[in-house]
Design a protein around this motif. Structure first.
Motif, short mmCIF file in Angstrom:
data_model
loop_
_atom_site.label_atom_id
_atom_site.label_comp_id
_atom_site.label_asym_id
_atom_site.label_seq_id
_atom_site.Cartn_x
_atom_site.Cartn_y
_atom_site.Cartn_z
N SER A 1 64.14 5.90 12.22
CA SER A 1 64.87 5.77 10.96
C SER A 1 65.48 7.10 10.56
O SER A 1 64.77 8.04 10.15
N ARG A 2 66.82 7.20 10.65
CA ARG A 2 67.51 8.43 10.28
C ARG A 2 67.40 8.69 8.78
O ARG A 2 67.30 9.83 8.33
N GLU A 3 67.40 7.62 8.00
CA GLU A 3 67.30 7.75 6.55
C GLU A 3 65.94 8.34 6.15
O GLU A 3 65.86 9.25 5.31
N ASP A 4 64.87 7.82 6.76
CA ASP A 4 63.53 8.32 6.45
C ASP A 4 63.37 9.78 6.90
O ASP A 4 62.73 10.58 6.22
N LEU A 5 63.96 10.08 8.06
CA LEU A 5 63.86 11.45 8.56
C LEU A 5 64.60 12.42 7.65
O LEU A 5 64.11 13.52 7.36
#
Length: 272
Positions: A172-176
């Motif tokens: 998950s790019r958003e979570d990262l």
């Protein structure tokens, strides 16, 4: 960056290879720190030029006492050391580093530079705690080869660090991006807090802060960064080698700031 080439043996199977040559990926040594301990000005200049052109970060010490002073303030990936120096010889300096310094300084690979090529010279270097030796005169290829034996891989680049963290977050790019944001907001303040406790010699509070930092820094999986903060955590907890903590903290702060910069640079790509 340095590009290395190698040729495969000539023969019938090689006729299909254009020019008989294969090129490997460029090597990046821009974050590899080398301490050059050399009293001869000409040799200093030549070695520094070679190392700089290869991309290494080079610091020069003209004698043993200067090298000790530099090592109290900085951590290096490898030390190139002339064995014949006035005052403290290279062998004496190597023994001093192995005996008087603590990790990570005492574990830095030391490569002896010597004009004498003999088994006795090699044995003397190894018995003094040196990892290898390089006879003079040496070619750029020989210099690079002996360094790469002991510093074979560069520290993780941005893409390596970010890719590992992305895997940790399940892709998950958003979570990262959110995790990196929290990390960037939190870590500098905690570093400032730790520095303040160290300056005041408040070792109990320094230990608590270092322990918290160690827990959060584990996600970066940097052996060097985690080693430095763990050393501060251990020393402040056991109240040992307290005089060395300021220099260890300085090395830790430099390393940590480098990783924070990498994380900041990765944010725009993650938010695209």
């Amino acid at each position: 960056e340095v590009e290395l080439e190698y040729r495969l043996p000539e023969g019938p199977a090689r006729k299909k290879e254009a020019a008989g040559k294969r090129r490997v990926q460029p090597l990046d040594f821009s974050e590899t720190r080398v301490l050059l301990v050399e009293d001869n000005k000409v040799n200093q200049f030549l070695a520094r030029q070679l190392l700089s052109k290869m991309g290494f970060m080079v610091t020069v010490a003209g004698h043993g006492e200067a090298a000790i002073g530099i090592l109290r303030e900085q951590v290096f990936d490898v030390i190139l050391m002339d064995v014949q120096m006035p005052g403290m010889s290279g062998y004496e300096l190597s023994r001093f580093i192995r005996k008087e310094f603590e990790t990570p300084h005492r574990d830095i690979p030391i490569i002896a530079i010597t004009a004498n090529v003999s088994n006795n010279e090699k044995e003397s270097a190894l018995s003094a705690g040196m990892a290898d030796y390089l006879p003079k005169p040496y070619s750029p290829q020989e210099l690079l080869a002996v360094i790469m034996k002991h510093v074979p891989r560069k520290k993780p680049r941005e893409k390596d660090t970010v890719d590992e963290l992305l895997q940790l977050m399940g892709g998950s790019r958003e979570d990262l991006a959110e995790l990196i944001g929290v990390f960037i907001d939190q870590t500098p303040a905690m570093n400032d807090e730790l520095e303040g406790h160290i300056e005041k010699a408040d070792w109990e509070k320094a230990h608590r802060t270092a322990h918290k930092l160690k827990s959060s820094l584990r996600i970066l999986k940097s052996e060097k960064l985690n080693g430095l903060i763990s050393e501060i955590d251990d020393h402040t907890g056991a109240l040992k080698s307290l005089k060395k903590i300021p220099s260890i903290f300085k090395a830790y702060k430099t390393c940590c700031d480098g990783y924070l910069d990498l994380l900041k640079q990765s944010l725009p790509r993650l938010k695209d």
